[in-house]
Design a protein around this motif. Sequence first.
Motif, PDB file in Angstrom:
ATOM      1  N   ALA A   1     -20.793  19.708 -17.989  1.00 32.47           N
ATOM      2  CA  ALA A   1     -20.773  19.040 -19.296  1.00 32.47           C
ATOM      3  C   ALA A   1     -20.291  17.610 -19.124  1.00 32.47           C
ATOM      4  CB  ALA A   1     -19.849  19.793 -20.241  1.00 32.47           C
TER       5      ALA A   1
ATOM      6  N   ASN B   1     -21.352  13.128 -20.295  1.00 34.43           N
ATOM      7  CA  ASN B   1     -22.413  12.186 -20.672  1.00 34.43           C
ATOM      8  C   ASN B   1     -23.482  12.019 -19.600  1.00 34.43           C
ATOM      9  OD1 ASN B   1     -21.648  11.563 -23.211  1.00 34.43           O
ATOM     10  ND2 ASN B   1     -21.058   9.446 -22.795  1.00 34.43           N
TER      11      ASN B   1
ATOM     12  N   GLY C   1     -15.222  14.175 -13.512  1.00 32.10           N
ATOM     13  CA  GLY C   1     -14.256  15.049 -14.183  1.00 32.10           C
ATOM     14  C   GLY C   1     -14.501  16.500 -13.823  1.00 32.10           C
TER      15      GLY C   1
ATOM     16  N   MET D   1     -12.722  20.022 -11.407  1.00 27.91           N
ATOM     17  CA  MET D   1     -12.248  21.212 -12.137  1.00 27.91           C
ATOM     18  C   MET D   1     -12.573  22.474 -11.354  1.00 27.91           C
ATOM     19  SD  MET D   1     -12.720  20.917 -16.209  1.00 27.91           S
ATOM     20  CE  MET D   1     -11.754  19.769 -17.164  1.00 27.91           C
TER      21      MET D   1
ATOM     22  N   ASN E   1     -17.984   7.875 -12.523  1.00 28.40           N
ATOM     23  CA  ASN E   1     -17.733   6.628 -13.269  1.00 28.40           C
ATOM     24  C   ASN E   1     -16.241   6.406 -13.477  1.00 28.40           C
ATOM     25  OD1 ASN E   1     -17.213   8.621 -15.082  1.00 28.40           O
ATOM     26  ND2 ASN E   1     -18.698   7.971 -16.629  1.00 28.40           N
TER      27      ASN E   1
ATOM     28  N   TYR F   1     -13.314  10.298 -17.704  1.00 30.13           N
ATOM     29  CA  TYR F   1     -13.890  11.331 -18.556  1.00 30.13           C
ATOM     30  C   TYR F   1     -14.712  10.584 -19.597  1.00 30.13           C
ATOM     31  CZ  TYR F   1     -10.518  14.799 -16.705  1.00 30.13           C
ATOM     32  OH  TYR F   1      -9.803  15.664 -15.914  1.00 30.13           O
TER      33      TYR F   1
HETATM   34  C1  LIG Z   1     -13.190  22.750 -19.936  1.00 26.15           C
HETATM   35  C2  LIG Z   1     -13.361  21.543 -20.796  1.00 26.15           C
HETATM   36  N1  LIG Z   1     -12.345  20.679 -20.964  1.00 26.15           N
HETATM   37  C3  LIG Z   1     -12.505  19.566 -21.712  1.00 26.15           C
HETATM   38  C4  LIG Z   1     -13.693  19.308 -22.327  1.00 26.15           C
HETATM   39  C5  LIG Z   1     -13.875  18.044 -23.163  1.00 26.15           C
HETATM   40  N2  LIG Z   1     -14.820  17.152 -22.453  1.00 26.15           N
HETATM   41  C6  LIG Z   1     -16.133  17.111 -22.742  1.00 26.15           C
HETATM   42  S1  LIG Z   1     -16.976  16.054 -21.801  1.00 26.15           S
HETATM   43  C7  LIG Z   1     -15.571  15.563 -21.016  1.00 26.15           C
HETATM   44  C8  LIG Z   1     -15.599  14.481 -19.984  1.00 26.15           C
HETATM   45  C9  LIG Z   1     -16.468  14.815 -18.820  1.00 26.15           C
HETATM   46  O1  LIG Z   1     -16.180  13.864 -17.835  1.00 26.15           O
HETATM   47  P1  LIG Z   1     -17.054  13.733 -16.546  1.00 26.15           P
HETATM   48  O2  LIG Z   1     -17.232  15.062 -15.895  1.00 26.15           O
HETATM   49  O3  LIG Z   1     -16.446  12.699 -15.684  1.00 26.15           O
HETATM   50  O4  LIG Z   1     -18.469  13.260 -17.102  1.00 26.15           O
HETATM   51  P2  LIG Z   1     -18.814  11.939 -17.960  1.00 26.15           P
HETATM   52  O5  LIG Z   1     -18.616  12.272 -19.394  1.00 26.15           O
HETATM   53  O6  LIG Z   1     -17.932  10.825 -17.491  1.00 26.15           O
HETATM   54  O7  LIG Z   1     -20.255  11.669 -17.662  1.00 26.15           O
HETATM   55  C10 LIG Z   1     -14.457  16.261 -21.471  1.00 26.15           C
HETATM   56  C11 LIG Z   1     -13.081  16.069 -20.959  1.00 26.15           C
HETATM   57  C12 LIG Z   1     -14.721  20.269 -22.148  1.00 26.15           C
HETATM   58  N3  LIG Z   1     -15.922  20.127 -22.729  1.00 26.15           N
HETATM   59  N4  LIG Z   1     -14.541  21.347 -21.368  1.00 26.15           N
END
Ligand SMILES: Cc1ncc(C[n+]2csc(CCOP(=O)(O)OP(=O)(O)O)c2C)c(N)n1
Length: 561
Positions: A393, A395, A446, A450, A472, A475
């Motif tokens: 999950a 952007n 991010g 995990m 990038n 988060y």
């Molecule tokens: C387990 C979990 N924790 C927190 C979130 C809230 N959340 C949604 S997207 C996101 C950031 C994702 O970051 P990254 O993996 O770096 O991808 P980016 O958005 O930078 O492309 C977060 C913290 C979630 N969806 N799932």
Amino acid sequence: MSKTVARLLIESLEAHDVDRIFCVPGESYVGLTSALVQQESIQLIVCRHESGAGYMAMADSQLRDRAGVAVVSRGPGLANAMVALHSAFHDAVPLVMLIGHVERRDVGRLALQEQNYARLLSDVTKLVIEVIDPDQASEAIARAFHTAESATPGPVAVVLPEDIFDLQTEALVDQPRDRYVAAPRREDLDQLAAMLEAAERPLVLVGGALFSDALHDASVLSDLARLAEEWGLPIIPTHRRPQLFDADHPNYGGYMGIRVPPLQIDAMKRADLIVALGERLTDTVSQSYTFPAAPEPQIPLVHVWPDANELGRVWRPTLGIPASPAEVIRGLLKHGVSARAPARSGWVGELHAIDGKLSEREGEPTRDGVDFADIVCEIDRLLAPDAVVTSDAGNFSSFIHRYIGFRQEQVLLSSVVGAMGSGLPMAVAAALRQPDRQVVAFIGDGGALMTGNELATAVQYGARLIMIVADNSMYGTIGMHSYMRYPERPFMGGTRLTNPDFAAWGRAFGAEAITISDESEVADAMAQAFAVKDRPVVVHCLISALQMSAWRRYTEADALP
Ligand SMILES: Cc1ncc(C[n+]2csc(CCOP(=O)(O)OP(=O)(O)O)c2C)c(N)n1
């Protein structure tokens, strides 16, 4: 003949075609794992975190039309696995989670790591079954599979006290129940056919229940294509199910994901009928309950889902059909070719053309890192026609949906509800289940840390996959939301990350690793990554943070304090 409960459980799992279980071991169920490793019919995949084990079981389930199985230890083990239960519950993915428990005589004493699972899991499982009587262990397994796989599929927990595994039992293996398929009534099909016949601008949204039906019989996807052609219908896969219809098919009408771009949603809103075919409908798909509007849709809504409980729960459909979407498609095909089809070709063509326009690559080169679009477009060129793609999950996944033209032979696996951490574990499970398929996992920086430790599981069991890390240094999704809501506050505040060198990290696990830090390196790096055949590959992509998603770019001025 008498046998141990552990043996009875194993035979019961075998009877349900289980050949692989994902776990993190625990003292609460060593009676089961030690028996499992004595035999070969069920492989035990030992993972690094219970969320990884749970996500792997979810992916396994979606590749073989049978509930995936994970086994975790009591309190802490189960706590770690909760995210997979949450995701399977929302995504309607069948999952059987076995949970080791304290000894029966200690139940209720707050014994070591004890939890009351019926209370804890009441909102993330369909059912919690506690095995108290050892003679009912096999019945519990049969009920768990039946419940997990029927109506709206989902997770079921089976709680196994530590002291039952070595007990002797005379009980027989309780055999699997048949699959009961809900078929549409003739009058409902007639009404649906009449509504479609009358519609000038229908939309057909296809979602998760159709994905499940296709696992059982893939020919339903070609039937869907025939229906689209013979009835002149635009087919619109919903959030994270793009593989349900070929993106280059002339009847492909776009993708109903999170926040459909204005050009597309404005066109879609001119529809005069929505058919949600095997799509449960969520806030994501309905664009935050606005299209169709909840609870009273602004245009007629036909809702097809294999569980009457879901129909009318949020929306009041004009016609609700509690049936398998495959049966509805086949029923409509029997009605013959629609006379209305030619008149709808303009509508279908308009939606298809808008999607084509939106999938075009745009934008100036970025200066603060590689535009992730370059990487995704290159991967789209290299993807095998039957590749498995997984997505975490974040952007970065918007680029996948915008630039990869999925085909019906391909599969996209992810947490549809958007729980982070699914990308790599799901890829590991896919590579183990279907080792001849190309497996590409897209993960943000991010999500990578995990559940990234499951790269060790990939190496341990020989899973070959390509892990694309979109780094990038933040988060990003949350940074974007923060900026949209509070533009006057520090840009991306509270979301920045200091990352390891993901290539060095990958190598430390025994993976091949490549770094992309400039657009000019993309083609060679990807060719190199796709050529590796004997181990996992990590591709560390140092991407632009200003190119916040496939649809949104910030400027340096935005980032100024
Ligand atoms: C387990 C979990 N924790 C927190 C979130 C809230 N959340 C949604 S997207 C996101 C950031 C994702 O970051 P990254 O993996 O770096 O991808 P980016 O958005 O930078 O492309 C977060 C913290 C979630 N969806 N799932």
